[in-house]
Design an enzyme around this catalytic site. Structure first.
Site, PDB file in Angstrom:
ATOM      1  CB  THR A 159      40.298  71.395  14.502  1.00  0.00           C
ATOM      2  OG1 THR A 159      40.179  70.256  15.314  1.00  0.00           O
ATOM      3  CG2 THR A 159      40.015  71.190  12.988  1.00  0.00           C
ATOM      4  NE  ARG A 187      39.282  61.074  17.965  1.00  0.00           N
ATOM      5  CZ  ARG A 187      39.252  62.211  16.554  1.00  0.00           C
ATOM      6  NH1 ARG A 187      40.544  63.229  17.046  1.00  0.00           N
ATOM      7  NH2 ARG A 187      37.856  62.966  17.126  1.00  0.00           N
ATOM      8  CB  VAL A 188      42.749  59.040  12.863  1.00  0.00           C
ATOM      9  CG1 VAL A 188      42.667  59.826  11.945  1.00  0.00           C
ATOM     10  CG2 VAL A 188      44.276  59.120  13.283  1.00  0.00           C
ATOM     11  N   GLY A 189      40.839  61.770  13.289  1.00  0.00           N
ATOM     12  CA  GLY A 189      39.473  62.506  13.823  1.00  0.00           C
ATOM     13  C   GLY A 189      38.704  61.853  11.728  1.00  0.00           C
ATOM     14  CG  ASP A 190      36.540  66.049  11.279  1.00  0.00           C
ATOM     15  OD1 ASP A 190      36.855  65.741  12.212  1.00  0.00           O
ATOM     16  OD2 ASP A 190      35.507  66.791  10.395  1.00  0.00           O
ATOM     17  CB  THR A 209      35.728  73.373  13.523  1.00  0.00           C
ATOM     18  OG1 THR A 209      36.429  72.498  15.040  1.00  0.00           O
ATOM     19  CG2 THR A 209      35.068  74.286  13.433  1.00  0.00           C
ATOM     20  N   GLY A 210      34.286  70.175  14.771  1.00  0.00           N
ATOM     21  CA  GLY A 210      33.580  69.685  15.508  1.00  0.00           C
ATOM     22  C   GLY A 210      33.887  68.034  15.766  1.00  0.00           C
TER      23      GLY A 210
HETATM   24  N1  ASP Z   1      37.278  67.692  14.235  1.00  0.00           N
HETATM   25  C1  ASP Z   1      37.993  67.637  15.003  1.00  0.00           C
HETATM   26  C2  ASP Z   1      38.836  65.723  15.207  1.00  0.00           C
HETATM   27  O1  ASP Z   1      37.570  65.379  15.332  1.00  0.00           O
HETATM   28  C3  ASP Z   1      38.549  68.664  16.198  1.00  0.00           C
HETATM   29  C4  ASP Z   1      37.849  69.444  16.239  1.00  0.00           C
HETATM   30  O2  ASP Z   1      37.784  69.898  15.124  1.00  0.00           O
HETATM   31  O3  ASP Z   1      38.758  70.159  17.173  1.00  0.00           O
HETATM   32  O4  ASP Z   1      39.373  64.948  15.551  1.00  0.00           O
END
Ligand code: ASP
Length: 290
Positions: A159, A187-190, A209-210
């Site tokens: 990210t 799927r949706v992340g943070d 990020t994570g």
């Molecule tokens: N946080 C992002 C997600 O879960 C992934 C990332 O930080 O690379 O979509």
């Protein structure tokens, strides 16, 4: 008297130890120079954040924008968000397909709609109506570098994000991603979720990020501000505390944050985090590992 400005970028918390990150460092360093010049000339934090994230999206080196990886069905679904702390307004898109710059789309949601988050087909219809740049041939547009990573763990967090404090004292944060590798369709992340992956108010701007699922469950970005507000913590202590809470639940990653005085925190608990930062006094950092 104008506020001393400050700027930080990240390119994800996924690089494995000892991998060559010189290309990404050079890219972040060039963008940082551009952002510093903009802020020194008095550009608003929102413009700087969008310009920086657009540059990171276009580089194709990160799992965001041109470098995004496909989901398990081979489809590219991208997420992004932006928050303008000064006006406490925000915009975001998630599971967006067919458009080039998710951060530009997020800004358009913030500025042109009464909403904060548009998803999937609705987000795409909005982008079409707003005349945003399309990606008509995903197979040709997205970089082979990203697709070749599928199935590996090497860049599972790629990210990109940016936080800025401008000379008027306004804070802004933004985040853009192709999500995690091998994600399920839908799927949706943070990253597009205000309070989880992105936050800005009058106190602090944060981009995370994570592993997004853990950042959502710990509301990490908003937690940084809450720790400063209710516990009187410094941005460093608040950022470390919010990450530690997330880590206790089994997640990993990092964040970038800048407070209203221009103090910058760049903590991470992963092997590395691509990061770059500068302030008005001329202090510059471009690093990936410890
Ligand atoms: N946080 C992002 C997600 O879960 C992934 C990332 O930080 O690379 O979509």
């Amino acid at each position: 008297m104008s506020t001393p400005f400050a700027l930080a970028l990240h390119g994800g918390a996924g690089p494995i130890r000892n991998s060559d990150q010189s290309r990404e460092e050079a890219n972040m360093s060039a963008l940082l120079d551009q952002g510093r010049v903009m802020l020194a000339k008095g550009a608003p934090a929102v413009d700087v954040v969008v310009t920086m994230i657009y540059g990171l999206e276009e580089a194709g080196y990160y799992i965001a924008g041109k470098g995004a990886a496909p989901n398990r069905d081979g489809k590219f679904e991208l997420d992004a968000s932006i928050m303008d702390g000064h006006k406490r307004r925000a915009g975001a898109v998630c599971a967006l397909s067919g458009f080039r710059s998710p951060i530009t789309a997020a800004r358009a949601v913030m500025e042109k709609t009464p909403h904060v988050l548009l998803a999937g087909a609705g987000a795409a219809a909005f982008c079409e109506g707003a005349g945003l740049d399309r990606v008509d041939d995903p197979a040709a547009y997205y970089t082979p570098a990203a697709s070749s990573l599928a199935g590996t763990d090497a860049l599972s967090h790629g990210t990109v994000g940016c936080v800025a404090l401008d000379q008027s004292g306004a804070l802004c944060a933004g985040t853009s991603t192709g999500g995690v590798l091998n994600k399920m369709p839908g799927r949706v992340g943070d990253s597009p979720l205000i309070g989880a992956g992105t936050w800005a108010d009058e106190r602090v701007a944060v981009s995370c990020t994570g592993q997004g699922e853990f950042f959502i469950r710990a509301a990490v970005a908003a937690d940084v501000s809450a720790r400063m507000k209710y516990a009187g913590m410094s941005v460093d202590a608040a950022a470390a505390g919010a990450l530690a809470d997330m880590e206790r639940q089994g997640g990993d990653g990092g964040l970038i944050a800048v407070d209203a005085k221009g103090r910058i925190a760049l903590p991470f608990i992963s092997h590395g985090m691509r990061r770059a930062a500068c302030d008005g006094a001329g202090n510059v950092t471009v690093m990936v590992f410890r």
